[in-house]
Design an enzyme around this catalytic site. Structure first.
Site, PDB file in Angstrom:
ATOM      1  N   LYS A   1      39.870  24.229  58.118  1.00 26.68           N
ATOM      2  CA  LYS A   1      39.680  23.827  56.713  1.00 26.68           C
ATOM      3  C   LYS A   1      41.028  23.811  55.985  1.00 26.68           C
ATOM      4  CE  LYS A   1      38.482  26.963  53.453  1.00 26.68           C
ATOM      5  NZ  LYS A   1      39.337  26.980  52.257  1.00 26.68           N
ATOM      6  N   ASN A   2      41.781  24.894  56.158  1.00 26.56           N
ATOM      7  CA  ASN A   2      43.011  25.024  55.366  1.00 26.56           C
ATOM      8  C   ASN A   2      44.125  24.077  55.814  1.00 26.56           C
ATOM      9  OD1 ASN A   2      41.761  26.895  53.812  1.00 26.56           O
ATOM     10  ND2 ASN A   2      42.919  28.671  54.555  1.00 26.56           N
TER      11      ASN A   2
ATOM     12  N   CYS B   1      40.133  33.216  39.795  1.00 29.73           N
ATOM     13  CA  CYS B   1      39.075  33.225  40.794  1.00 29.73           C
ATOM     14  C   CYS B   1      38.749  34.661  41.144  1.00 29.73           C
ATOM     15  CB  CYS B   1      39.461  32.433  42.034  1.00 29.73           C
ATOM     16  SG  CYS B   1      40.480  33.322  43.171  1.00 29.73           S
TER      17      CYS B   1
ATOM     18  N   ARG C   1      45.890  34.381  40.922  1.00 30.81           N
ATOM     19  CA  ARG C   1      46.410  33.280  41.749  1.00 30.81           C
ATOM     20  C   ARG C   1      47.060  32.158  40.945  1.00 30.81           C
ATOM     21  NH1 ARG C   1      42.177  31.473  46.004  1.00 30.81           N
ATOM     22  NH2 ARG C   1      43.899  31.416  47.458  1.00 30.81           N
TER      23      ARG C   1
ATOM     24  N   ASP D   1      42.642  36.527  55.252  1.00 29.33           N
ATOM     25  CA  ASP D   1      41.349  35.843  55.375  1.00 29.33           C
ATOM     26  C   ASP D   1      40.446  36.458  56.458  1.00 29.33           C
ATOM     27  OD1 ASP D   1      42.018  34.158  53.335  1.00 29.33           O
ATOM     28  OD2 ASP D   1      42.374  32.387  54.586  1.00 29.33           O
TER      29      ASP D   1
ATOM     30  N   ARG E   1      31.512  26.610  52.119  1.00 31.49           N
ATOM     31  CA  ARG E   1      32.847  26.068  51.854  1.00 31.49           C
ATOM     32  C   ARG E   1      33.747  26.189  53.080  1.00 31.49           C
ATOM     33  NH1 ARG E   1      33.170  28.140  45.794  1.00 31.49           N
ATOM     34  NH2 ARG E   1      34.312  29.915  46.587  1.00 31.49           N
TER      35      ARG E   1
END
Ligand code: UD1
Length: 439
Positions: free
Chosen positions: A22-23, A117, A122, A307, A400
């Protein structure tokens, strides 16, 4: 909004195919904005964040053609709009990555400020400072970042005060079309940045130092189209590695890259998990349940990834002896702790950035709330090891970042189902969703 119900206690056995990252997909797809040629991207995961990005690109005028489930081509030859609107940006922080490409190709761009968030403030100050150093004029008006430059961006010698994945990606993309040479010092070295750099090279960019903390880019007048396959998702890989270990099962992960999860493999081996690797598979054997506690500090790549912090915390709860985790990347990234405590986890805060995990917690199913993408993955893992049923709310966070999570886990024996709730509840949860941004 959907919920996920997990009935724990079943060891998982089988094979799990790992999807594209994803990233890495997000910035690589944004790179299509740098060219009037066609960029065909393979191995894109099917995820909510990717769909959000498609919505943003459509607003800008990018032509998107789906070739198969995981292959899509992007044609940004006819950009009609240079503003990424708040309604879309607020659900995904990575939207700010349109800034570098649009500004360097068109000399102008507006992006809604991504806002706060769940895991901390951030900010995007490093992104903006780097673009200013390259000659951009940037103001913040009515919640929008408004950036423009007279002529082209100019190459610059940039040193980030702190390692930032997103700021490195934005600056790298901007530099490919800048006038002259840009040197990015203290660049992030995550595999997703290497993947973006290799895609940009395939498009004709001149980049050296790929994979190091110093990237040198000689700007080109124009980039062209390319065909590029996204690297496997190392965070999805790590999550399923821990799924094998926490359930006392054995899983083989295919289509992955063992070299990208070295810090996670090292940590799991230290805990007593058996791991074997080939070039593109990892087999994790968790059948010997004599795991021991360890101490982890999250760090930029190649250190232990933030993560995977929530997921390894779940595993630590099932080990013998204590463990500690120190989170150095994000403030406020322990939102899963109170939820795990609802499942009988023995976790104590040492200070704002460190927790002590007691081990041998007799995890019990409970209703819990997902607070962000990776926290949700940690809760699913804890639920797989818990006695009884766990009901996880706000699973849109999982959607997501994890493609076909329930299907992949249940194919290996997990007792996991998605419950679809009525419309009234959907409305309430949507309101909550809109208050957070994705990782
Ligand atoms: C990316 C990843 C996310 C991962 C994170 C760290 C994507 C889409 N997301 O997020 O999954 O957890 O890297 O590996 O790739 N910071 C500033 N100012 C800035 C930018 C960052 O202070 O302008 C701070 C952040 O608040 C944070 C730290 O720097 O404390 C690292 O953030 P960064 O690496 O930029 O994370 P993201 O790119 O947002």
């Amino acid at each position: 909004m959907d919920k996920i119900k997990v009935t724990g206690g079943t060891p998982l056995f089988g094979t799990v195919p790992i999807g594209g990252s994803k990233n890495a997909s997000l910035p690589i797809i944004m790179a299509s904005l740098l060219t009037d040629g066609v960029l065909e991207v393979l191995n894109i995961p099917v995820l909510a964040d990717i769909k959000t990005l498609y919505e943003i690109l459509k607003v800008l005028g990018v032509r998107i053609t789906h070739i198969d489930d995981h292959t899509t081509s992007f044609n940004a030859a006819h950009i009609s709009e240079l503003t990424a609107p708040y309604e879309l940006v607020k659900t995904m922080r990575a939207s700010v990555l349109v800034l570098g490409p649009l500004l360097s190709r068109f000399g102008e761009c507006q992006v809604a400020l991504p806002g706060g968030c769940a895991i901390g403030p951030r900010p995007v100050n490093f992104h903006l400072a780097a673009l200013e150093q390259m000659g951009a004029d940037i103001t913040i008006e009515e919640g929008y970042i408004k950036a423009s430059v007279k002529g082209r961006l100019k190459g610059a010698n940039i040193t980030f005060p702190k390692i930032s994945v997103g700021a490195t990606e934005n600056t790298l993309m901007a530099a490919t079309l800048a006038d002259g040479q840009t040197v990015i010092n203290n660049a992030a070295m995550e595999p997703e940045i290497t993947d973006l750099a290799l895609c940009l090279k395939a498009m004709g960019a001149d980049i050296t130092g790929i994979g190091t903390s110093c990237l040198t880019v000689n700007g080109k007048d124009k980039l062209g189209g390319a065909k590029y396959s996204v690297l496997p998702d190392r965070i999805e890989t790590a999550t399923y590695m821990i799924a094998a270990a926490i359930t006392g099962g054995k899983l083989t992960l295919t289509d992955t890259r063992p070299g990208d999860v070295t810090a996670v493999s090292e940590a799991l081996r230290k805990m007593g998990v058996e791991i074997t690797e080939t070039d593109d598979t990892i087999t994790v054997d968790g059948r010997d349940r004599n795991l021991v506690g360890i101490d982890i500090v999250t760090e930029p790549y190649p250190g232990f990834p933030t993560d995977v912090q929530a997921q390894i915390m779940a595993l630590m709860l099932t080990a013998k002896g204590g463990s500690t985790i120190t989170e150095t990347i994000f403030e406020n990234r322990f939102m899963h702790v109170p939820e795990m405590q609802r499942m009988n986890a023995d976790i104590r805060f040492i200070n704002d950035t460190s927790v002590a995990i007691a081990g041998e917690s007799k995890l019990k199913g409970a209703p819990v709330m997902a607070s962000d993408l990776r926290a949700s993955a940690g809760l699913v893992l804890a639920a797989l090891a818990a006695e009884g049923d766990t009901l996880i709310e706000r699973v849109y966070h999982l959607d997501r970042g994890y493609e076909a999570l329930e299907a992949k886990l249940s194919a290996c024996g997990a007792n996991i189902v998605r419950l679809h709730e009525d419309k009234e509840e959907t409305k309430t949860q949507d309101t909550a969703q809109n208050g957070t941004t994705a990782l």
